[in-house]
Design a protein around this motif. Structure first.
Motif, PDB file in Angstrom:
ATOM      1  N   GLU A 281       0.835  -1.193   0.000  1.00 33.71           N
ATOM      2  CA  GLU A 281       0.000   0.000   0.000  1.00 33.71           C
ATOM      3  C   GLU A 281       0.874   1.248   0.000  1.00 33.71           C
ATOM      4  O   GLU A 281       1.826   1.363   0.785  1.00 33.71           O
ATOM      5  CB  GLU A 281      -0.904  -0.005   1.230  1.00 33.71           C
ATOM      6  N   GLY A 282       0.606   2.167  -0.929  1.00 34.43           N
ATOM      7  CA  GLY A 282       1.365   3.404  -1.027  1.00 34.43           C
ATOM      8  C   GLY A 282       2.450   3.400  -2.083  1.00 34.43           C
ATOM      9  O   GLY A 282       2.953   4.465  -2.467  1.00 34.43           O
ATOM     10  N   GLN A 283       2.820   2.228  -2.611  1.00 32.16           N
ATOM     11  CA  GLN A 283       3.877   2.174  -3.612  1.00 32.16           C
ATOM     12  C   GLN A 283       3.341   2.533  -4.988  1.00 32.16           C
ATOM     13  O   GLN A 283       2.140   2.544  -5.243  1.00 32.16           O
ATOM     14  CB  GLN A 283       4.504   0.771  -3.659  1.00 32.16           C
ATOM     15  N   ASN A 284       4.242   2.838  -5.900  1.00 30.11           N
ATOM     16  CA  ASN A 284       3.901   2.971  -7.314  1.00 30.11           C
ATOM     17  C   ASN A 284       4.255   1.662  -8.010  1.00 30.11           C
ATOM     18  O   ASN A 284       5.219   0.984  -7.634  1.00 30.11           O
ATOM     19  CB  ASN A 284       4.675   4.127  -7.944  1.00 30.11           C
ATOM     20  N   VAL A 285       3.487   1.312  -9.034  1.00 28.33           N
ATOM     21  CA  VAL A 285       3.775   0.080  -9.756  1.00 28.33           C
ATOM     22  C   VAL A 285       3.596   0.317 -11.247  1.00 28.33           C
ATOM     23  O   VAL A 285       2.737   1.099 -11.677  1.00 28.33           O
ATOM     24  CB  VAL A 285       2.867  -1.080  -9.266  1.00 28.33           C
TER      25      VAL A 285
ATOM     26  N   HIS B  79      -7.586  -6.607 -16.423  1.00 26.53           N
ATOM     27  CA  HIS B  79      -8.318  -5.736 -15.493  1.00 26.53           C
ATOM     28  C   HIS B  79      -7.864  -6.063 -14.076  1.00 26.53           C
ATOM     29  O   HIS B  79      -7.793  -7.227 -13.693  1.00 26.53           O
ATOM     30  CB  HIS B  79      -9.826  -5.968 -15.637  1.00 26.53           C
ATOM     31  N   TRP B  80      -7.543  -5.031 -13.306  1.00 27.35           N
ATOM     32  CA  TRP B  80      -7.069  -5.197 -11.932  1.00 27.35           C
ATOM     33  C   TRP B  80      -8.295  -5.140 -11.020  1.00 27.35           C
ATOM     34  O   TRP B  80      -8.714  -4.087 -10.568  1.00 27.35           O
ATOM     35  CB  TRP B  80      -6.037  -4.111 -11.597  1.00 27.35           C
ATOM     36  N   HIS B  81      -8.861  -6.300 -10.752  1.00 29.01           N
ATOM     37  CA  HIS B  81     -10.191  -6.398 -10.157  1.00 29.01           C
ATOM     38  C   HIS B  81     -10.184  -5.907  -8.707  1.00 29.01           C
ATOM     39  O   HIS B  81      -9.522  -6.484  -7.848  1.00 29.01           O
ATOM     40  CB  HIS B  81     -10.682  -7.842 -10.219  1.00 29.01           C
ATOM     41  N   GLY B  82     -10.966  -4.849  -8.465  1.00 28.54           N
ATOM     42  CA  GLY B  82     -11.085  -4.291  -7.122  1.00 28.54           C
ATOM     43  C   GLY B  82     -10.085  -3.207  -6.804  1.00 28.54           C
ATOM     44  O   GLY B  82     -10.194  -2.549  -5.761  1.00 28.54           O
ATOM     45  N   LEU B  83      -9.100  -2.986  -7.682  1.00 29.56           N
ATOM     46  CA  LEU B  83      -8.101  -1.952  -7.417  1.00 29.56           C
ATOM     47  C   LEU B  83      -8.612  -0.580  -7.845  1.00 29.56           C
ATOM     48  O   LEU B  83      -9.254  -0.435  -8.888  1.00 29.56           O
ATOM     49  CB  LEU B  83      -6.788  -2.267  -8.139  1.00 29.56           C
ATOM     50  N   LEU B  84      -8.319   0.404  -7.009  1.00 33.14           N
ATOM     51  CA  LEU B  84      -8.689   1.790  -7.292  1.00 33.14           C
ATOM     52  C   LEU B  84      -7.589   2.400  -8.144  1.00 33.14           C
ATOM     53  O   LEU B  84      -6.510   2.731  -7.650  1.00 33.14           O
ATOM     54  CB  LEU B  84      -8.870   2.561  -5.982  1.00 33.14           C
ATOM     55  N   VAL B  85      -7.863   2.541  -9.437  1.00 30.69           N
ATOM     56  CA  VAL B  85      -6.857   3.022 -10.390  1.00 30.69           C
ATOM     57  C   VAL B  85      -7.503   4.092 -11.266  1.00 30.69           C
ATOM     58  O   VAL B  85      -8.725   4.174 -11.374  1.00 30.69           O
ATOM     59  CB  VAL B  85      -6.330   1.864 -11.269  1.00 30.69           C
TER      60      VAL B  85
ATOM     61  N   PHE C 168       0.232   2.984 -11.949  1.00 34.85           N
ATOM     62  CA  PHE C 168      -0.627   3.648 -10.969  1.00 34.85           C
ATOM     63  C   PHE C 168      -0.023   3.529  -9.579  1.00 34.85           C
ATOM     64  O   PHE C 168       0.894   2.736  -9.336  1.00 34.85           O
ATOM     65  CB  PHE C 168      -2.043   3.052 -10.987  1.00 34.85           C
ATOM     66  N   LYS C 169      -0.573   4.316  -8.661  1.00 31.58           N
ATOM     67  CA  LYS C 169      -0.191   4.236  -7.252  1.00 31.58           C
ATOM     68  C   LYS C 169      -1.145   3.283  -6.548  1.00 31.58           C
ATOM     69  O   LYS C 169      -2.355   3.300  -6.795  1.00 31.58           O
ATOM     70  CB  LYS C 169      -0.252   5.613  -6.589  1.00 31.58           C
ATOM     71  N   VAL C 170      -0.611   2.452  -5.676  1.00 32.74           N
ATOM     72  CA  VAL C 170      -1.413   1.488  -4.940  1.00 32.74           C
ATOM     73  C   VAL C 170      -2.038   2.190  -3.742  1.00 32.74           C
ATOM     74  O   VAL C 170      -1.336   2.651  -2.846  1.00 32.74           O
ATOM     75  CB  VAL C 170      -0.550   0.289  -4.495  1.00 32.74           C
ATOM     76  N   ARG C 171      -3.347   2.257  -3.727  1.00 32.28           N
ATOM     77  CA  ARG C 171      -4.062   3.088  -2.758  1.00 32.28           C
ATOM     78  C   ARG C 171      -4.781   2.293  -1.678  1.00 32.28           C
ATOM     79  O   ARG C 171      -5.557   2.871  -0.914  1.00 32.28           O
ATOM     80  CB  ARG C 171      -5.097   3.954  -3.503  1.00 32.28           C
ATOM     81  N   GLN C 172      -4.552   1.004  -1.593  1.00 30.70           N
ATOM     82  CA  GLN C 172      -5.342   0.180  -0.679  1.00 30.70           C
ATOM     83  C   GLN C 172      -4.536  -1.035  -0.278  1.00 30.70           C
ATOM     84  O   GLN C 172      -3.404  -1.232  -0.718  1.00 30.70           O
ATOM     85  CB  GLN C 172      -6.625  -0.256  -1.386  1.00 30.70           C
TER      86      GLN C 172
ATOM     87  N   ILE D 209      -2.047  -9.710  -3.806  1.00 32.11           N
ATOM     88  CA  ILE D 209      -2.086  -9.391  -2.376  1.00 32.11           C
ATOM     89  C   ILE D 209      -1.398  -8.038  -2.197  1.00 32.11           C
ATOM     90  O   ILE D 209      -0.291  -7.822  -2.699  1.00 32.11           O
ATOM     91  CB  ILE D 209      -1.372 -10.449  -1.518  1.00 32.11           C
ATOM     92  N   ILE D 210      -2.068  -7.151  -1.479  1.00 30.41           N
ATOM     93  CA  ILE D 210      -1.483  -5.844  -1.166  1.00 30.41           C
ATOM     94  C   ILE D 210      -1.337  -5.755   0.349  1.00 30.41           C
ATOM     95  O   ILE D 210      -2.332  -5.808   1.084  1.00 30.41           O
ATOM     96  CB  ILE D 210      -2.348  -4.691  -1.694  1.00 30.41           C
ATOM     97  N   ASP D 211      -0.095  -5.663   0.797  1.00 28.45           N
ATOM     98  CA  ASP D 211       0.163  -5.576   2.229  1.00 28.45           C
ATOM     99  C   ASP D 211      -0.102  -4.156   2.715  1.00 28.45           C
ATOM    100  O   ASP D 211       0.238  -3.177   2.042  1.00 28.45           O
ATOM    101  CB  ASP D 211       1.610  -5.972   2.522  1.00 28.45           C
ATOM    102  N   PRO D 212      -0.718  -4.023   3.907  1.00 31.39           N
ATOM    103  CA  PRO D 212      -1.066  -2.684   4.397  1.00 31.39           C
ATOM    104  C   PRO D 212       0.166  -1.890   4.828  1.00 31.39           C
ATOM    105  O   PRO D 212       1.168  -2.463   5.261  1.00 31.39           O
ATOM    106  CB  PRO D 212      -1.987  -2.983   5.583  1.00 31.39           C
ATOM    107  N   ALA D 213       0.052  -0.564   4.697  1.00 30.74           N
ATOM    108  CA  ALA D 213       1.139   0.310   5.150  1.00 30.74           C
ATOM    109  C   ALA D 213       1.205   0.319   6.673  1.00 30.74           C
ATOM    110  O   ALA D 213       2.296   0.344   7.260  1.00 30.74           O
ATOM    111  CB  ALA D 213       0.927   1.718   4.607  1.00 30.74           C
ATOM    112  N   ALA D 214       0.061   0.301   7.333  1.00 30.84           N
ATOM    113  CA  ALA D 214      -0.007   0.236   8.791  1.00 30.84           C
ATOM    114  C   ALA D 214       0.020  -1.222   9.233  1.00 30.84           C
ATOM    115  O   ALA D 214      -0.159  -2.130   8.412  1.00 30.84           O
ATOM    116  CB  ALA D 214      -1.280   0.925   9.277  1.00 30.84           C
TER     117      ALA D 214
END
Length: 559
Positions: free
Chosen positions: A76-80, A95-101, A126-130, A153-158
């Motif tokens: 979460e928070g990285q650019n890809v 299609h990146w299903h469920g990703l906010l892009v 895009f930037k990973v926002r979630q 899988i997107i690991d949380p920043a917190a």
């Protein structure tokens, strides 16, 4: 980049190279942390590949030579930057299903970009926002059915609020040795072609299923109560991480560990009922969004949904992971075990469900003794916005909110089944505003002719988009006028399913609308652009249950 070499191709063609064709994270019995593609630059190639299921050789379209495709792990928070190369002789997409892009990166040909031509490479950036569990798949033709899908899988920043010692991604899917266009042709010719579980005279004489009176009444309305799924186990092999039941995908554990299972339904046409006999599951995430833990013995997962669960096996023995098709025509089977090579008993398929009058949108408790054959099942007064053409077989007279009911076929299983009203968001909903208006959308179809649409009008160049003003708060009411379930997916947004937990309603990108049921969700249209909105039963979408949602103004445009 993972590519097939000649030896792998030959091994697969002879039915010997099953494990070599699977990404390391999907292979059986490793018990290791999955290998991933991660970082800011990721390269994917979509091409043809052989596929072997339970020893039988077939064909697939694959991402980097594997089905499912590589596990993409982001932060979460990285650019890809994801470079996707098309090695096919036809257009493709991801299609990146469920990703906010940004909508230009959403990957839907003809809506948000032109698609990827043969031999070309498209760079998604895009930037990973979630954070959370998601997946990716082709949005071109029916390539998703052929194998173009994989997990994210997107690991949380917190710090992650979910504690676990070990995790596995569990991708459920369906595979046929018939080409999907052949499946579609057979459905158009005879919608019940793959249903081998119809009622019989022998069953009637034995006192099984419907009474003679009910069979006559249903026949008058040209309704088949056994029509639960369009494509069934008669032609599908059901897979866990690309492996058939005989292949027996296995995830290892040490007794006492908290094991996180990240379930993704990448099936094209299959709703799965998931259970692990002997183990309770604590649902901690739905569609990538954290929820308050809820303990269940079984849950239903529709195409495109994801659920994360925690299990904690304390016994030093194997457990069978069962993903049973909702019509009970087949199952995917895997194993959780303390050591490789162990297995547990596989339960038999349960008795297939029958649709009821409630699945037709009629609560017959208020109409006891009435002859349902005399009811008008196409009363336009119940849906003034629906075009009553040949594609509309029925209009639900009394659609009900069924979010608190066990899903179809799970009403009497005798243990706790997840229902949508169990889901409570872990964090408060981000937009507390009440909706300013309601948009009602009917899910319509003619099951005999395999015609599907929104509001009686299949998608085409003259179909009016669903228009939202940027940042407006809207309630969308989905009314299912058909006798089949429809998982409805909105691209580029999360919405709150109106399930009674005001302020903490579950945020989802896909919601399954029960037969004869209705679902309301509240949406903040905060992502400008053009977005696909469709049923995630692939062949329902292909037949016309699709539209475009527009959110205006765009960035930089006058308000």
């Amino acid at each position: 980049m993972q590519a097939l070499d000649r030896r792998q191709m030959l091994a697969a063609a002879t039915g010997l190279g099953v494990a070599s064709l699977l990404p390391a994270w999907a292979q059986a019995g490793t018990g290791k942390a999955p290998e991933v593609l991660s970082g800011e630059d990721i390269r994917l190639t979509i091409g043809h590949a052989p596929m072997t299921v339970d020893g039988k050789a077939g064909h697939a379209m694959a991402v980097n030579g594997t089905v499912p495709g590589p596990l993409i792990r982001l932060k979460e928070g990285q650019n890809v930057r994801l470079s996707v190369t098309n090695a096919l002789s036809e257009d493709t997409s991801i299609h990146w299903h469920g990703l906010l892009v940004p909508f230009q990166m959403d990957g839907v040909p003809g809506v948000s970009f032109p698609g990827i031509k043969p031999g070309e490479t498209f760079v998604y950036e895009f930037k990973v926002r979630q954070a959370g569990t998601y997946w990716y798949h082709s949005h071109s033709g029916m390539q998703e059915q052929e194998g173009v899908y994989g997990p994210i899988i997107i690991d949380p920043a917190a710090p992650d609020p979910v504690a676990y010692d070990r995790e596995y991604v569990v991708v459920l899917s369906d595979y046929s040795f018939l080409h999907p266009h052949q499946l579609m042709r057979k459905l158009k010719a005879h919608a019940g072609y793959f249903n081998d579980q119809k009622q019989t005279v022998a069953g009637l004489l034995a006192g099984r299923d419907q009474s003679l009176k009910d069979r006559v009444e249903w026949s008058k309305m040209r309704m088949d109560p056994t029509d639960i799924l369009d494509v069934t186990g008669s032609v599908y092999r059901y897979l866990i991480n690309g492996q058939g039941s005989a292949d027996n995908w296995t995830g290892l554990f040490a007794p006492g560990e908290r094991v996180r299972l990240r379930f993704i339904n990448a099936g094209a046409m299959t709703i799965f009922n998931v259970r692990i006999p002997g183990l309770s599951m604590s649902v901690v995430q739905a569609d990538g969004q954290n929820v308050r833990p809820v303990s269940v013995e079984e849950f239903q997962i529709s195409p495109a949904e994801t659920y994360d669960v925690i299990v904690q096996p304390t016994e030093d023995r194997a457990f069978t992971l069962v993903a049973e098709a909702s019509d009970r025509s087949g199952m995917a089977r895997g194993t959780l075990a303390p050591r490789p090579g162990l297995s547990a008993p596989v339960p038999p398929l349960r008795e297939r469900p029958l649709a009821t009058m409630k699945d037709m949108g009629m609560d017959m408790s208020a109409h006891a003794g009435h002859d349902m054959g005399g009811m008008d099942m196409r009363d336009g007064a119940n849906a003034p916005g629906v075009k009553l053409g040949p594609g509309v077989q029925t209009i639900s007279p009394m659609p009900m909110d069924r979010l608190g009911e066990p899903p179809q076929g799970l009403e009497d299983v005798g243990h706790k089944v997840l229902v949508y009203t169990d889901l409570i968001a872990l964090d408060p909903n981000p937009d507390p505003r009440p909706p300013g208006r309601t948009v009602e959308i009917h899910l319509t179809g003619n099951m005999e002719r395999f015609m599907w649409a929104f509001d009686g009008e299949a998608f085409g160049p003259l179909k009016t988009p669903i228009a939202f003003q940027r940042d407006e708060r809207v309630r969308v009411l989905l009314v299912n006028d058909s006798m089949m379930a429809h998982p409805i997916h909105l691209h580029g947004h999360f919405f709150e399913v109106v399930n009674g937990h005001e302020g903490r309603q579950p945020r989802k990108h896909t919601v399954n609308v029960a037969p004869g049921g209705k679902v309301a969700f509240d949406l903040t249209a905060d992502e400008p652009g053009d977005w696909a909105f469709h049923c995630h039963m692939l062949m329902h979408m292909h037949a016309g249950m699709f539209n475009v949602v527009t959110v205006r103004p765009l960035d930089g445009a006058p308000a």
